[in-house]
Design an enzyme around this catalytic site. Structure first.
Site, mmCIF file in Angstrom:
data_model
loop_
_atom_site.group_PDB
_atom_site.id
_atom_site.type_symbol
_atom_site.label_atom_id
_atom_site.label_comp_id
_atom_site.label_asym_id
_atom_site.label_seq_id
_atom_site.Cartn_x
_atom_site.Cartn_y
_atom_site.Cartn_z
ATOM 1 N N HIS A 151 0.821 -1.213 0.000
ATOM 2 C CA HIS A 151 0.000 0.000 0.000
ATOM 3 C C HIS A 151 0.851 1.258 0.000
ATOM 4 O O HIS A 151 2.086 1.197 0.031
ATOM 5 C CB HIS A 151 -0.934 0.001 1.214
ATOM 6 C CG HIS A 151 -0.232 -0.021 2.541
ATOM 7 N ND1 HIS A 151 0.512 1.031 3.014
ATOM 8 C CD2 HIS A 151 -0.172 -0.973 3.513
ATOM 9 C CE1 HIS A 151 1.008 0.738 4.208
ATOM 10 N NE2 HIS A 151 0.612 -0.477 4.526
ATOM 11 N N CYS A 159 3.101 -4.736 6.644
ATOM 12 C CA CYS A 159 2.871 -4.637 5.200
ATOM 13 C C CYS A 159 4.122 -4.130 4.489
ATOM 14 O O CYS A 159 5.162 -3.915 5.090
ATOM 15 C CB CYS A 159 1.701 -3.700 4.930
ATOM 16 S SG CYS A 159 0.163 -4.224 5.723
#
Length: 337
Positions: A151, A159
Site C-alpha cells: 500500500h 505490510c
C-alpha cells in the site's frame, strides 16, 4: 430506552475502532475519490510499448526485503517477461524471514496469487492490494495474519509500504492487466536477492530451509523469464508439478517438470553455498579468536598496569619510618667572627 440505545451504539463504535487498530494494515474506507481509476501516464504506456509490451499484458511483481525494492515485470510479445520498473519500498515491518502469526509485525515471504478481489481501491493507505497471506503454504504451517498489504502512505505494520505515487502506478498497472483478461498476477516475495553470497551471509538463519525452497521458484523465473506454476505438498512449495489439479498441502508430492538448466544451477549453487558457508564460518571463527585474543591481551595489560600502580602506591603512600625520640640533633656551630 434512548440511553440504552446510545450505550449500545457507543459500544459498537469502540469495537469497530479496536478492529481497525488491531488490523495489520487496515482497509478502512477513506474518501470517495476516483484515484483507483486514474489512467496510466502516457510515458508509462510508451515505456511498455518500447519494450514490446502493453498495459493489458500479464505481469509479475517481485519484492526483495533486504534491498527494499519492488519490481514490476511485464509480459512481452515473445511470451517472456521483462523488467519494466523498480520501485523503492518506503518501509516494511520486522526483519528478513517469513511471517508466523497475527500481531508479530512481520511482513510475509513466499509466492502469492493476486486476483481482482484482493485489490483495495478504498484503502486508508491511499491505494492497496492484499498479498493473499496466509496462502496454502502458510495455512498448512498454521501461520496466521490478516490485511497484509502492499500500500501507500510510507507507513507499515506488517505490510509493504510504498509512496502514494508508487502505489498509484503499480495499482494502475495491475488494473490494466486484469482488464486485459488476465485473471491474476504472481507476487513473489524474497528476503534478499537469492544469490549464493547472500545465502551464505545468512547461512546460520533458522529460515534457511524455507529460503532454499522458494529459491527454486526464484531461479526458475531468472532463467526462463516466465513465472513458475506453484503449489504446496509435503508442507513445502513445489514448482511446475507434473499433471494438473490442486495438491494436498500435507500429502505426497508428485514429480515436477524437469528443467535441465534449472537443475544444473541449483546443484552448482548448493555446492557454491556449502563452500561459501564454510569459508564464512571459518572467517567468523577467526574473527572470534582474534577478538578473544585481543580481549585477553587487554586484560593482561590492565592487570600489569594495576600491579605497577599498587607497587608505586605502596612505595610512596606507606607510613613514614618512625623517628627515635632520644636522638639529639647536632648543635649548629658558632658563627666565626
Amino acid at each position: 430506552m434512548t440511553a440504552t440505545f446510545f450505550h449500545r451504539l457507543g459500544a459498537i463504535v469502540i469495537l469497530l475502532w479496536l478492529a481497525v487498530g488491531l488490523a495489520a494494515c487496515s482497509n478502512f474506507v477513506k474518501g470517495g475519490d476516483n484515484r483507483h481509476n486514474v489512467p496510466l501516464a502516457g510515458s508509462v504506456v510508451q515505456g511498455l510499448r518500447n519494450m514490446g509490451s502493453a498495459p493489458t499484458e500479464g505481469m509479475v511483481v517481485r519484492i526483495f526485503k533486504e534491498e527494499a525494492v519492488l519490481e514490476v515485470w511485464k509480459k512481452t510479445g515473445s511470451g517472456t517477461y521483462r523488467l519494466f520498473k523498480t520501485y523503492e519500498i518506503c518501509a516494511y515491518s520486522g526483519d528478513i524471514g517469513p511471517k508466523f502469526k497475527e500481531g508479530d509485525r512481520q511482513s510475509p515471504e513466499g509466492f502469492y496469487t493476486i486476483t481482482p478481489g484482493l485489490m483495495n481501491p478504498r484503502s486508508n493507505y491511499y491505494l492497496a492490494f492484499n498479498t493473499g497471506f496466509p496462502n496454502k503454504f502458510d495455512r498448512v504451517h498454521g501461520r496466521t495474519g490478516s490485511d497484509l498489504m502492499v500500500h501507500g502512505d510510507c507507513s507499515s505494520r506488517g505490510c509493504y509500504a510504498m509512496t502514494d505515487a508508487g502505489i498509484a502506478e503499480i495499482y494502475a498497472l495491475a488494473r490494466e492487466t486484469f482488464k486485459g483478461g488476465n485473471t491474476s498476477f504472481q507476487l513473489q516475495i524474497f528476503p534478499f536477492r537469492m544469490t549464493t553470497a547472500n545465502m551464505a551471509k545468512h547461512s546460520t538463519s533458522p529460515h534457511m530451509d524455507f529460503w532454499k525452497d522458494i529459491k527454486e521458484g526464484h531461479d526458475y523465473f531468472e532463467l526462463t523469464k516466465t513465472p513458475p506454476v506453484w503449489d504446496v505438498c509435503e508442507k513445502q512449495y513445489i514448482f511446475n508439478p507434473a499433471g494438473s489439479g490442486a495438491l494436498d498441502a500435507a500429502g505426497t508430492c508428485p514429480p515436477s517438470v524437469q528443467n535441465a538448466a534449472l537443475s544444473a544451477k541449483l546443484q552448482a549453487d548448493e555446492a557454491d553455498l556449502a563452500s561459501k558457508s564454510e569459508a564464512a564460518q571459518k572467517a567468523a571463527e577467526r574473527q572470534a579468536a582474534e577478538e578473544a585474543a585481543l580481549k585477553a591481551r587487554g586484560e593482561a595489560v590492565n592487570n600489569f598496569m594495576s600491579g605497577i600502580g599498587s607497587g608505586i602506591g605502596g612505595l610512596f603512600g606507606g607510613a613514614a619510618p618512625a623517628t627515635d625520640a632520644t636522638t639529639t640533633l647536632p648543635t649548629p656551630s658558632a658563627e666565626r667572627p
